[in-house]
Write a protein that holds these residues in place. Structure first.
Motif, PDB file in Angstrom:
ATOM      1  N   LEU A  14       0.824  -1.214   0.000  1.00  0.00           N
ATOM      2  CA  LEU A  14       0.000   0.000   0.000  1.00  0.00           C
ATOM      3  C   LEU A  14       0.856   1.261   0.000  1.00  0.00           C
ATOM      4  CD1 LEU A  14      -2.637  -1.022   2.701  1.00  0.00           C
ATOM      5  CD2 LEU A  14      -2.761  -1.339   0.235  1.00  0.00           C
ATOM      6  N   ALA A  15       2.161   1.085  -0.009  1.00  0.00           N
ATOM      7  CA  ALA A  15       3.062   2.217   0.225  1.00  0.00           C
ATOM      8  C   ALA A  15       3.433   2.965  -1.044  1.00  0.00           C
ATOM      9  CB  ALA A  15       4.312   1.741   0.958  1.00  0.00           C
ATOM     10  N   HIS A  16       2.522   3.029  -1.982  1.00  0.00           N
ATOM     11  CA  HIS A  16       2.757   3.839  -3.173  1.00  0.00           C
ATOM     12  C   HIS A  16       1.419   4.381  -3.683  1.00  0.00           C
ATOM     13  CE1 HIS A  16       3.943   5.172  -7.135  1.00  0.00           C
ATOM     14  NE2 HIS A  16       5.200   5.053  -6.766  1.00  0.00           N
ATOM     15  N   THR A  18      -3.446  12.375  -5.797  1.00  0.00           N
ATOM     16  CA  THR A  18      -4.102  13.283  -4.863  1.00  0.00           C
ATOM     17  C   THR A  18      -3.330  13.335  -3.551  1.00  0.00           C
ATOM     18  OG1 THR A  18      -5.491  11.611  -3.828  1.00  0.00           O
ATOM     19  CG2 THR A  18      -6.320  12.627  -5.849  1.00  0.00           C
ATOM     20  N   ASP A  19      -3.576  14.404  -2.797  1.00  0.00           N
ATOM     21  CA  ASP A  19      -2.925  14.540  -1.499  1.00  0.00           C
ATOM     22  C   ASP A  19      -3.259  13.350  -0.614  1.00  0.00           C
ATOM     23  OD1 ASP A  19      -1.838  16.911  -2.292  1.00  0.00           O
ATOM     24  OD2 ASP A  19      -3.231  18.185  -1.177  1.00  0.00           O
ATOM     25  N   ILE A  45      -1.933   8.442   2.322  1.00  0.00           N
ATOM     26  CA  ILE A  45      -2.142   7.023   2.624  1.00  0.00           C
ATOM     27  C   ILE A  45      -0.865   6.241   2.355  1.00  0.00           C
ATOM     28  CG2 ILE A  45      -3.416   4.930   2.005  1.00  0.00           C
ATOM     29  CD1 ILE A  45      -5.767   6.732   1.213  1.00  0.00           C
ATOM     30  N   ALA A  46      -0.271   6.517   1.190  1.00  0.00           N
ATOM     31  CA  ALA A  46       0.944   5.793   0.818  1.00  0.00           C
ATOM     32  C   ALA A  46       2.066   6.086   1.815  1.00  0.00           C
ATOM     33  CB  ALA A  46       1.372   6.175  -0.594  1.00  0.00           C
ATOM     34  N   ALA A 102       5.834  -0.092   6.632  1.00  0.00           N
ATOM     35  CA  ALA A 102       6.298  -1.083   5.658  1.00  0.00           C
ATOM     36  C   ALA A 102       7.663  -1.661   5.998  1.00  0.00           C
ATOM     37  CB  ALA A 102       6.300  -0.468   4.262  1.00  0.00           C
ATOM     38  N   HIS A 103       7.940  -1.810   7.267  1.00  0.00           N
ATOM     39  CA  HIS A 103       9.176  -2.472   7.679  1.00  0.00           C
ATOM     40  C   HIS A 103       8.944  -3.156   9.022  1.00  0.00           C
ATOM     41  CE1 HIS A 103      13.290  -3.263   8.799  1.00  0.00           C
ATOM     42  NE2 HIS A 103      13.632  -2.990   7.566  1.00  0.00           N
TER      43      HIS A 103
END
Lengths: 109, 109
Positions: A23-25, B10-11, B16-17, B24-25
DNA sequence: AATTCTCATCGTATATTTACGATTGAATCG
DNA sequence: CGATTCAATCGTAAATATACGATGAGAATT
């Protein structure tokens, strides 16, 4: 990035991180939002929606497929993508579990 | 990684990303889990819990601070970390919103 | 003042990510 | 069969992420 030392963390921690990485993009968020909203999930539609090259979109789709969030169904000459409900529920549960925790302690008092 | 074309999204998609990227780690997941569970949130404790060098832990803490999930309070000679409730609630709401969507369409039929 | 303690930052090696043009593969259409 | 369409993959350039040793900064202690 460098090498993440995945072996020193629990399977669950690694799984959460992997799901979060998917989801990190913003492009992948946009893909997921599109698939959640629209009926159409053909790759070509996504390429039109996203301001990215076809190769790049395909690459993002591959990542989402690899983690399990999406799966594609070949429907020549198109490929139809949709959200894998099983993994989606897994992610929902995992993030729900993290965020349900109440922040009780007022740290550093 | 390469350059993410943030300006074409979008902002909210970018936010979110970014929040997902913070999660994400596995080390950052472990840090957050520890802060949610334990009272102690001193940096040195985290270094002991995590099988990573002090510099690496500090780097992960910095990322979580940058995104806003954590904030540190200098309490010489220690630094006490805690979860920023405002951003935590923001993240909870954002991920909740995504996952609340029902997957109605049976794609590719 | 020198030492110690805690943590941030610097410098660096290595791996991964992102993006895109070009090409390939598979299937349909003319 | 040749041309076209759609999507995956290849190859590559550039940026970013991860990890760690070494060093630096700030404060308390000896």
């Amino acid at each position: 990035m460098g090498v993440t030392k995945t072996q020193v963390f629990t399977d669950k921690q690694n799984r959460i991180a992997d799901l979060a990485k998917a989801l990190a993009h913003p492009a992948r968020i946009a893909i997921i939002q599109h698939l959640l909203k629209e009926k159409s999930c053909v790759c070509g539609d996504l390429v039109e929606v996203l301001p990215l090259a076809q190769a790049t979109v395909s690459q993002h789709l591959k990542e989402l497929k690899n983690i399990g969030i999406l799966h594609g169904e070949i429907n020549p000459p198109r490929v139809c993508y949709c959200i894998n409900e099983t993994v989606w529920q897994e992610a929902k549960a995992i993030f729900g579990e993290i965020f349900e925790t109440e922040i009780t302690q007022q740290c550093c008092n």
